[in-house]
Design an enzyme around this catalytic site. Structure first.
Site, mmCIF file in Angstrom:
data_model
loop_
_atom_site.group_PDB
_atom_site.id
_atom_site.type_symbol
_atom_site.label_atom_id
_atom_site.label_comp_id
_atom_site.label_asym_id
_atom_site.label_seq_id
_atom_site.Cartn_x
_atom_site.Cartn_y
_atom_site.Cartn_z
ATOM 1 N N THR A 59 0.906 -1.269 -0.094
ATOM 2 C CA THR A 59 0.004 0.201 -0.144
ATOM 3 C C THR A 59 0.907 1.261 -0.090
ATOM 4 O O THR A 59 1.660 1.490 0.824
ATOM 5 C CB THR A 59 -0.883 -0.001 1.291
ATOM 6 O OG1 THR A 59 -1.605 -1.075 1.287
ATOM 7 C CG2 THR A 59 -2.012 1.217 1.144
ATOM 8 N N GLY A 81 5.256 -5.726 -8.300
ATOM 9 C CA GLY A 81 4.580 -6.881 -8.791
ATOM 10 C C GLY A 81 3.323 -6.471 -9.197
ATOM 11 O O GLY A 81 2.675 -6.775 -10.331
ATOM 12 N N GLU A 96 11.049 -7.713 -4.824
ATOM 13 C CA GLU A 96 10.673 -7.299 -3.577
ATOM 14 C C GLU A 96 10.040 -8.345 -2.487
ATOM 15 O O GLU A 96 9.153 -7.945 -1.756
ATOM 16 C CB GLU A 96 9.488 -6.262 -3.782
ATOM 17 C CG GLU A 96 10.026 -4.648 -4.101
ATOM 18 C CD GLU A 96 8.864 -3.759 -4.407
ATOM 19 O OE1 GLU A 96 9.364 -2.463 -4.483
ATOM 20 O OE2 GLU A 96 7.700 -4.036 -4.546
ATOM 21 N N ASN A 150 16.692 -0.748 -14.120
ATOM 22 C CA ASN A 150 16.782 0.708 -14.516
ATOM 23 C C ASN A 150 18.222 1.003 -14.358
ATOM 24 O O ASN A 150 19.261 0.116 -13.939
ATOM 25 C CB ASN A 150 15.863 1.594 -13.859
ATOM 26 C CG ASN A 150 16.138 1.513 -12.160
ATOM 27 O OD1 ASN A 150 17.281 1.422 -11.848
ATOM 28 N ND2 ASN A 150 15.331 2.142 -11.478
ATOM 29 N N THR A 210 16.512 0.482 -18.560
ATOM 30 C CA THR A 210 15.752 1.799 -18.872
ATOM 31 C C THR A 210 16.396 2.800 -18.291
ATOM 32 O O THR A 210 17.066 2.717 -17.262
ATOM 33 C CB THR A 210 14.319 1.560 -18.180
ATOM 34 O OG1 THR A 210 14.355 1.185 -16.664
ATOM 35 C CG2 THR A 210 13.611 0.260 -18.869
ATOM 36 N N GLY A 229 15.414 7.217 -22.515
ATOM 37 C CA GLY A 229 14.669 5.602 -23.339
ATOM 38 C C GLY A 229 15.376 4.679 -22.616
ATOM 39 O O GLY A 229 15.351 4.193 -21.235
ATOM 40 N N ASP A 263 4.904 13.042 -11.742
ATOM 41 C CA ASP A 263 5.177 11.964 -10.700
ATOM 42 C C ASP A 263 5.831 10.852 -11.471
ATOM 43 O O ASP A 263 5.027 9.929 -12.019
ATOM 44 C CB ASP A 263 3.970 11.633 -10.037
ATOM 45 C CG ASP A 263 4.196 10.436 -8.827
ATOM 46 O OD1 ASP A 263 5.131 10.087 -8.724
ATOM 47 O OD2 ASP A 263 3.320 10.572 -8.083
ATOM 48 N N ASP A 291 7.616 0.282 -13.616
ATOM 49 C CA ASP A 291 6.302 -0.827 -13.640
ATOM 50 C C ASP A 291 5.539 -0.679 -14.791
ATOM 51 O O ASP A 291 5.158 -1.862 -15.232
ATOM 52 C CB ASP A 291 5.737 -0.695 -12.377
ATOM 53 C CG ASP A 291 6.217 -0.858 -11.137
ATOM 54 O OD1 ASP A 291 7.518 -1.525 -11.118
ATOM 55 O OD2 ASP A 291 6.153 -0.242 -9.967
ATOM 56 N N SER A 333 -2.017 6.501 -12.350
ATOM 57 C CA SER A 333 -1.493 7.004 -13.321
ATOM 58 C C SER A 333 -1.309 6.363 -14.712
ATOM 59 O O SER A 333 -0.729 6.494 -15.523
ATOM 60 C CB SER A 333 -0.036 7.766 -13.152
ATOM 61 O OG SER A 333 0.944 6.841 -13.145
HETATM 62 O O1 RIB Z 1 7.867 1.035 -8.438
HETATM 63 C C1 RIB Z 1 7.162 1.686 -7.423
HETATM 64 C C2 RIB Z 1 6.772 0.859 -6.564
HETATM 65 O O2 RIB Z 1 7.843 0.663 -5.646
HETATM 66 C C3 RIB Z 1 5.767 1.437 -5.554
HETATM 67 O O3 RIB Z 1 4.498 1.076 -5.855
HETATM 68 C C4 RIB Z 1 6.107 1.187 -4.180
HETATM 69 O O4 RIB Z 1 5.023 0.129 -3.569
HETATM 70 C C5 RIB Z 1 7.260 0.270 -4.366
HETATM 71 O O5 RIB Z 1 7.228 -0.876 -4.160
HETATM 72 NA NA NA Z 2 2.887 8.640 -12.241
#
Ligand code: RIB
Ligand code: NA
Length: 310
Positions: A13, A42, A141, A186, A222, A227, A250, A256, A297
């Site tokens: 969260t 994930g 993670e 990245n 990345t 790019g 942001d 992801d 987003s």
């Molecule tokens: O890559 C972004 C994510 O990294 C966020 O949503 C946060 O939860 C972290 O895991």
């Molecule tokens: Na964003």
């Protein structure tokens, strides 16, 4: 299972504070806005793939708390299969307090909680799901051993494996490379993995070649607004795919958005090929940085120019 993209990974969260700058030690500063959102690399990648139209499933562990309950509902709202999203009362749903500074850069603390209790056994329980998938995506993670078990299982079934080594981990076991068809770090993660600087495109190309030598078939690094670069064992040339200039609001979750989109194209539009899939995933990541939040987003297929699917 009628599933093409399976993600074995994290749920957090996101507790996002928008701040003028980060506080110094002992200092208290005031933020301008707060938002609570669904995150975790994930879950984010899975949601992005699903919103584009991938038949997607998640394998994850949540806490027996309200954050966890909301998470399951969110997966369902995004059309994601949750049969292998399990709940534990031994820990809390993962959280990520995030500060987004003016200019859109973010700093993140992660408290993984239940994510670390997703076990190899949980992965084996999802064996038939993994087997029937076209693409499996993993990150770092959750417990790295669980990630490795998922990559191995998928690869042994001939399923395409995408490994996003995030957050970065030094001295990664060689097996992570051999069981990854595509590794996608990245710039920061690529520096941690290679020990090389990865600031410029030229440096990224060198790092990509070094990662390729570790034993995976394809490397994508990345580079944010620069790019990405793609290296494969098919050719000695490393390709640079530029990103379009956008107004950054942001960047949280942009990586992801890229990986979820890439998985969508490779699973649902395999004829496009890797380079074109990367090009389109770059456009979609570029869309996500132009509005606040992580999953908030990420665009839905219906919001997009149909050309991105043709
Ligand atoms: O890559 C972004 C994510 O990294 C966020 O949503 C946060 O939860 C972290 O895991
Ligand atoms: Na964003």
């Amino acid at each position: 299972f009628n599933i093409n993209v399976t993600v074995v990974g994290s749920c957090n969260t996101d507790l996002i504070s928008y701040v003028p700058r980060l506080p110094k030690q002992g200092e208290t500063i005031q933020g301008s806005r707060f938002s609570l959102g669904f995150g975790g690399k994930g879950a984010n990648q899975c949601v992005m793939a699903a919103r584009l139209g991938a038949k997607a499933a998640m394998v994850a562990k949540l806490g027996a708390d309200s954050f966890g309950e909301n998470f399951i509902k969110n997966f369902k709202d995004n059309g994601i299969n949750t049969e292998f999203v399990t709940v534990t009362d031994k820990s809390t749903t993962g959280v990520a307090p995030i500060c987004v500074e003016e200019g859109g850069q973010n700093s993140i603390v992660i408290v993984p909680g239940a994510n670390l209790l997703l076990s190899e056994e949980d992965v084996y329980n999802a064996k038939s799901l993994i087997k029937s998938s076209k693409v499996v995506i993993c990150q770092l993670e959750i417990n790295p051993q669980t990630t490795l078990a998922a990559l191995k299982l998928a690869k042994n079934f001939g399923v395409l494996t995408i490994f996003n080594p995030a957050p970065g981990l030094a001295n990664l076991d060689r097996e992570f490379y051999t069981y990854s068809d595509i590794i996608c770090p990245n710039e920061t993660e690529a520096e941690i993995l290679t020990g090389l600087p990865v600031k410029s495109i030229v440096e990224a190309k060198m790092a990509a070649q070094m990662l390729l030598k570790q034993g995976c078939g394809k490397v994508i690094i990345t580079l944010g607004e620069q790019g990405s670069v793609i290296a494969t064992t098919d050719t000695s040339e490393v390709i640079h795919v530029p990103a379009q200039k956008v107004k950054v609001v942001d960047t949280t979750g942009a990586g992801d958005a890229f990986i979820g989109s890439l998985a969508f194209y490779l699973a649902e539009h395999p004829r496009l090929g890797l380079e074109e899939s990367v090009r389109r995933a770059t456009i979609l990541a570029g869309i996500s940085v132009q509005s606040p939040g992580t999953q908030t987003s990420m665009p839905w297929a219906t919001d997009l120019d149909p050309q991105i699917f043709s």
